[in-house]
Motif scaffolding. Structure first.
Motif, PDB file in Angstrom:
ATOM      1  N   THR A   1       7.906   9.716  -0.818  1.00  0.00           N
ATOM      2  CA  THR A   1       6.487   9.997  -0.574  1.00  0.00           C
ATOM      3  C   THR A   1       5.811   8.784   0.047  1.00  0.00           C
ATOM      4  O   THR A   1       6.291   7.646  -0.096  1.00  0.00           O
ATOM      5  N   ASN A   2       4.721   9.022   0.741  1.00  0.00           N
ATOM      6  CA  ASN A   2       3.882   7.938   1.222  1.00  0.00           C
ATOM      7  C   ASN A   2       2.897   7.524   0.138  1.00  0.00           C
ATOM      8  O   ASN A   2       2.466   8.342  -0.678  1.00  0.00           O
ATOM      9  N   THR A   3       2.523   6.238   0.161  1.00  0.00           N
ATOM     10  CA  THR A   3       1.546   5.725  -0.797  1.00  0.00           C
ATOM     11  C   THR A   3       0.562   4.812  -0.076  1.00  0.00           C
ATOM     12  O   THR A   3       0.793   4.399   1.063  1.00  0.00           O
ATOM     13  N   ASN A   4      -0.524   4.501  -0.780  1.00  0.00           N
ATOM     14  CA  ASN A   4      -1.541   3.592  -0.266  1.00  0.00           C
ATOM     15  C   ASN A   4      -1.402   2.257  -0.990  1.00  0.00           C
ATOM     16  O   ASN A   4      -1.345   2.220  -2.207  1.00  0.00           O
ATOM     17  N   LEU A   5      -1.355   1.156  -0.247  1.00  0.00           N
ATOM     18  CA  LEU A   5      -1.148  -0.150  -0.847  1.00  0.00           C
ATOM     19  C   LEU A   5      -2.438  -0.683  -1.471  1.00  0.00           C
ATOM     20  O   LEU A   5      -3.485  -0.697  -0.827  1.00  0.00           O
ATOM     21  N   ASN A   6      -2.306  -1.094  -2.745  1.00  0.00           N
ATOM     22  CA  ASN A   6      -3.399  -1.735  -3.485  1.00  0.00           C
ATOM     23  C   ASN A   6      -4.654  -0.877  -3.594  1.00  0.00           C
ATOM     24  O   ASN A   6      -5.769  -1.389  -3.708  1.00  0.00           O
ATOM     25  N   PHE A   7      -4.466   0.431  -3.548  1.00  0.00           N
ATOM     26  CA  PHE A   7      -5.559   1.372  -3.793  1.00  0.00           C
ATOM     27  C   PHE A   7      -6.758   1.085  -2.889  1.00  0.00           C
ATOM     28  O   PHE A   7      -7.911   1.149  -3.294  1.00  0.00           O
ATOM     29  N   ASP A   8      -6.468   0.739  -1.619  1.00  0.00           N
ATOM     30  CA  ASP A   8      -7.517   0.415  -0.656  1.00  0.00           C
ATOM     31  C   ASP A   8      -7.890   1.682   0.094  1.00  0.00           C
ATOM     32  O   ASP A   8      -7.312   2.019   1.120  1.00  0.00           O
ATOM     33  N   LEU A   9      -8.879   2.415  -0.414  1.00  0.00           N
ATOM     34  CA  LEU A   9      -9.247   3.689   0.191  1.00  0.00           C
ATOM     35  C   LEU A   9      -9.940   3.516   1.536  1.00  0.00           C
ATOM     36  O   LEU A   9     -10.020   4.452   2.326  1.00  0.00           O
ATOM     37  N   SER A  10     -10.454   2.315   1.801  1.00  0.00           N
ATOM     38  CA  SER A  10     -11.154   2.089   3.062  1.00  0.00           C
ATOM     39  C   SER A  10     -10.200   1.829   4.231  1.00  0.00           C
ATOM     40  O   SER A  10     -10.612   1.871   5.382  1.00  0.00           O
ATOM     41  N   ASN A  11      -8.931   1.558   3.941  1.00  0.00           N
ATOM     42  CA  ASN A  11      -7.978   1.229   4.984  1.00  0.00           C
ATOM     43  C   ASN A  11      -6.773   2.139   4.861  1.00  0.00           C
ATOM     44  O   ASN A  11      -5.846   1.879   4.099  1.00  0.00           O
ATOM     45  N   THR A  12      -6.780   3.237   5.622  1.00  0.00           N
ATOM     46  CA  THR A  12      -5.674   4.204   5.556  1.00  0.00           C
ATOM     47  C   THR A  12      -4.448   3.727   6.300  1.00  0.00           C
ATOM     48  O   THR A  12      -3.419   4.393   6.294  1.00  0.00           O
ATOM     49  N   ASN A  13      -4.526   2.561   6.969  1.00  0.00           N
ATOM     50  CA  ASN A  13      -3.353   2.042   7.665  1.00  0.00           C
ATOM     51  C   ASN A  13      -2.363   1.377   6.714  1.00  0.00           C
ATOM     52  O   ASN A  13      -1.212   1.137   7.082  1.00  0.00           O
ATOM     53  N   LYS A  14      -2.829   1.046   5.468  1.00  0.00           N
ATOM     54  CA  LYS A  14      -1.936   0.409   4.505  1.00  0.00           C
ATOM     55  C   LYS A  14      -1.095   1.449   3.796  1.00  0.00           C
ATOM     56  O   LYS A  14      -1.157   1.626   2.585  1.00  0.00           O
ATOM     57  N   ILE A  15      -0.297   2.166   4.555  1.00  0.00           N
ATOM     58  CA  ILE A  15       0.532   3.223   4.008  1.00  0.00           C
ATOM     59  C   ILE A  15       1.968   2.717   3.906  1.00  0.00           C
ATOM     60  O   ILE A  15       2.524   2.180   4.855  1.00  0.00           O
ATOM     61  N   VAL A  16       2.531   2.899   2.689  1.00  0.00           N
ATOM     62  CA  VAL A  16       3.896   2.428   2.427  1.00  0.00           C
ATOM     63  C   VAL A  16       4.708   3.596   1.890  1.00  0.00           C
ATOM     64  O   VAL A  16       4.248   4.332   1.013  1.00  0.00           O
ATOM     65  N   GLU A  17       5.921   3.765   2.414  1.00  0.00           N
ATOM     66  CA  GLU A  17       6.809   4.827   1.922  1.00  0.00           C
ATOM     67  C   GLU A  17       7.542   4.349   0.674  1.00  0.00           C
ATOM     68  O   GLU A  17       8.084   3.244   0.647  1.00  0.00           O
TER      69      GLU A  17
END
Length: 587
Positions: free
Chosen positions: A562-578
């Motif tokens: 699954t994809n996840t968001n790094l450090n729960f940064d909802l303002s930056n959707t580019n911080k996506i980590v598989e």
């Protein structure tokens, strides 16, 4: 389907401490038990509370001469016969508290559940030498004792130190502290019911702790607390006769302003009341489907008077209410649930002639209280168990046989009080217990499977993020498995691994209860300085592939991506980590 990211995260992140429950309205029918052939069989149950509302353990409860002791949760239960259904005596006793006797009028071949009693602490109001007499007072009463006016129970004079004990607060019928019931006996042996205007308890003791009696009258001044415009002189003083379980006339009292004054040689429980002609009120309470609110509290008050006496009793298992009431008087009636929800009956009961049994049928709305709890029970090998399930709640117990591991507990209750859910095996041995079980009132509560397995879980997780692999392995890491419900009633499988020393943790949830492919519901990997979290609404969740589910000794085995968001940064959707990984959890 759209979800609020933060609310989903908060609900699932604490899934090890709570569960979301299904709200599914259902109609339940409560069938009255069939009567046995011979003796008057009765079940009487309830709970005893301390002054602060906590459960009172170790209270001696005596019913029909049989002594019981309250459990840790304050619960007691009597099963047996009664000699006189019109007058069943229930007595509570515990060191440091006033002894209390309640008189119950019961129905043959029924149960009376949900009784609630609160202990009254003994408080020392004063002491003095018997030879001198003395005055003792608190915030609502003053007692003037004459010199040399005390005897022992055997009739001999007592000349030592006297200790007087009085409760901190005055009594009234509304706070359910009067003993007996409303029945009284006048000085001419006329049977009456009492309209109470207040009361108290007074006990006198010797230096050795022995109860004493009076040989000369004590003068009293009692503050009633309110100005009642309907009180008229003369008001009678009544003393409770413990042996006979009835109030007896104990002299006249004079009311001046808000104060009763007078004298009496009878001490113990006292009340100031009018005597009225007696009738027996016998009515039925049910809903439109004939369900009965067993254990709910039914009360009456007089329409044209304004006393503080609001006598009550519980509705029994047949839906009947049995109360002695003033004859020739219109009554206002009402009902409370075990959670003190007020339930209007919308009736003014016509006056009942003296010495006659009368009443009516009340139809009430019980839909908000019709509740069921269903579930299954399995062992370490995931096989269904035989036995029974029991729910103790609202001062009563509900039982269900385990049929192929499944149980169904149906009852009418308030639901805001937590109870104890217990599972017994075929030999009636406790194999599972939840002491803080709180079903949703008015719904069908479908529980996740209950396991009686106490073996520590064996598990291994391998999680990969940004090229780094994080491994969790029991027993050095804490492995957990749980089934919970979401708000729609769907069953969610949840697994986790945690190591506080390393500061690493992982959890994964998905909707499903079998092998196969499922959408990831929530997922999070936390390591020092980084948190990888699946945020709903920002991108599509991944897939969980379960290759084995409850097979052999394996709870589940599979993999995910699954994809996840790094450090729960909802303002930056580019911080996506598989995130990818494998897992296995076994008993």
């Amino acid at each position: 389907m759209k979800y609020n990211a933060l609310s989903i995260f908060l609900c699932i992140a604490i899934f090890f401490f709570s569960a979301c429950k299904k709200h599914d309205n259902t109609d339940l029918t409560v069938t009255p038990p069939s009567p046995p052939a011979a003796v008057v069989e009765m079940e009487i149950s309830g709970i005893v509370l301390n002054t602060n509302g906590s459960s009172a353990e170790g209270v001696e409860v005596t019913i029909e001469g049989k002594k019981l002791t309250t459990a840790e949760n304050g619960y007691f239960e009597y099963k047996g016969s009664v000699a006189n259904p019109d007058k069943v005596k229930l007595t509570l006793a515990k060191n440091g508290f006033f002894t209390y006797t309640k008189i119950l009028t019961v129905d043959k071949y029924s149960s009376l559940d949900g009784l609630r009693f609160k202990l009254i602490p003994e408080l020392v109001a004063g002491s003095f030498e018997a030879a001198n007499g003395g005055t003792v007072s608190n915030n609502y009463v003053a007692l003037v004792f004459q010199p040399n006016s005390f005897t022992k129970l055997d009739g001999s004079n007592y000349l030592g130190m006297v200790t007087v004990k009085i409760p901190a607060n005055r009594f009234n019928e509304s706070n359910r502290q009067f003993p007996g019931d409303v029945r009284g006996l006048t000085a001419t042996n006329q049977k009456v019911v009492l309209e109470s205007w207040g009361g108290m308890e007074v006990e006198i003791y010797s230096a050795s702790g022995e109860k004493l009696k009076l040989s000369k009258a004590v003068n009293y001044t009692y503050q009633i607390g309110y100005q009642y415009v309907y009180i008229r002189n003369p008001v009678k003083l009544w003393a409770f006769n413990e042996a006979d379980g009835i109030w007896t006339e104990s002299g006249a009292a004079n009311l001046v302003g808000q104060t009763f004054t007078g004298s009496t040689v009878n001490l113990s429980y006292l009340q100031w009341a009018y005597a009225r002609p007696s009738a027996l009120f016998r009515s039925r309470v049910q809903d439109k489907n004939l369900n009965v609110p067993a254990g709910f509290e039914f009360f009456y008050a007089m329409s044209e008077f304004n006393s503080i006496g609001i006598p009550s009793t519980n509705v029994n298992s047949r839906g009947n209410v049995l109360l002695y009431v003033p004859a020739l008087t219109n009554l206002r009636t009402g009902m409370f649930s075990p959670c003190t929800d007020r339930i209007e009956t919308n009736y003014t009961t016509p006056a009942i002639p003296e010495g006659i049994t009368g009443g009516t049928t009340y139809t009430v709305d019980l839909a908000p209280f019709l509740t069921s709890v269903t579930g299954t029970v399995e062992d370490c090998d995931f096989k269904p168990l035989n036995g029974r399930a029991e729910l103790a709640i609202d001062g009563k117990k509900i039982n269900s046989v385990l049929l192929n591991g499944a149980f169904n507990l149906s009852f009418i209750g308030c639901g805001r009080n937590s109870g104890t859910l217990t599972i017994f095996d075929g030999q009636d041995k406790v194999i599972y217990q939840n002491n803080t079980f709180s079903p949703n009132r008015g719904y069908k509560n479908n529980l996740p499977p209950i396991t009686t397995c106490t073996k520590p879980l064996i598990g291994s997780f391998s999680i990969k993020a940004e090229g780094i692999t994080y491994n969790f392995q029991s027993p050095q890491d804490d492995i957990k498995f749980q089934t919970i419900q979401d708000y729609s009633g769907s069953l969610i499988t949840a697994i986790s691994a945690n190591n506080d020393t390393r500061g690493e943790s992982f959890y994964l949830t998905y909707i499903g209860q079998s092998a196969g492919n499922f959408n990831v519901y929530t997922c999070q990997l936390k390591v020092p300085k980084k948190s990888y979290f699946l945020t709903w609404g920002l991108f599509t969740p991944g897939i969980v592939n379960i290759t084995r589910y409850k097979t052999g000794n394996t709870l589940l085995e599979g993999s995910f991506k699954t994809n996840t968001n790094l450090n729960f940064d909802l303002s930056n959707t580019n911080k996506i980590v598989e995130l990818t990984g494998t897992f296995k959890v076994s008993n």
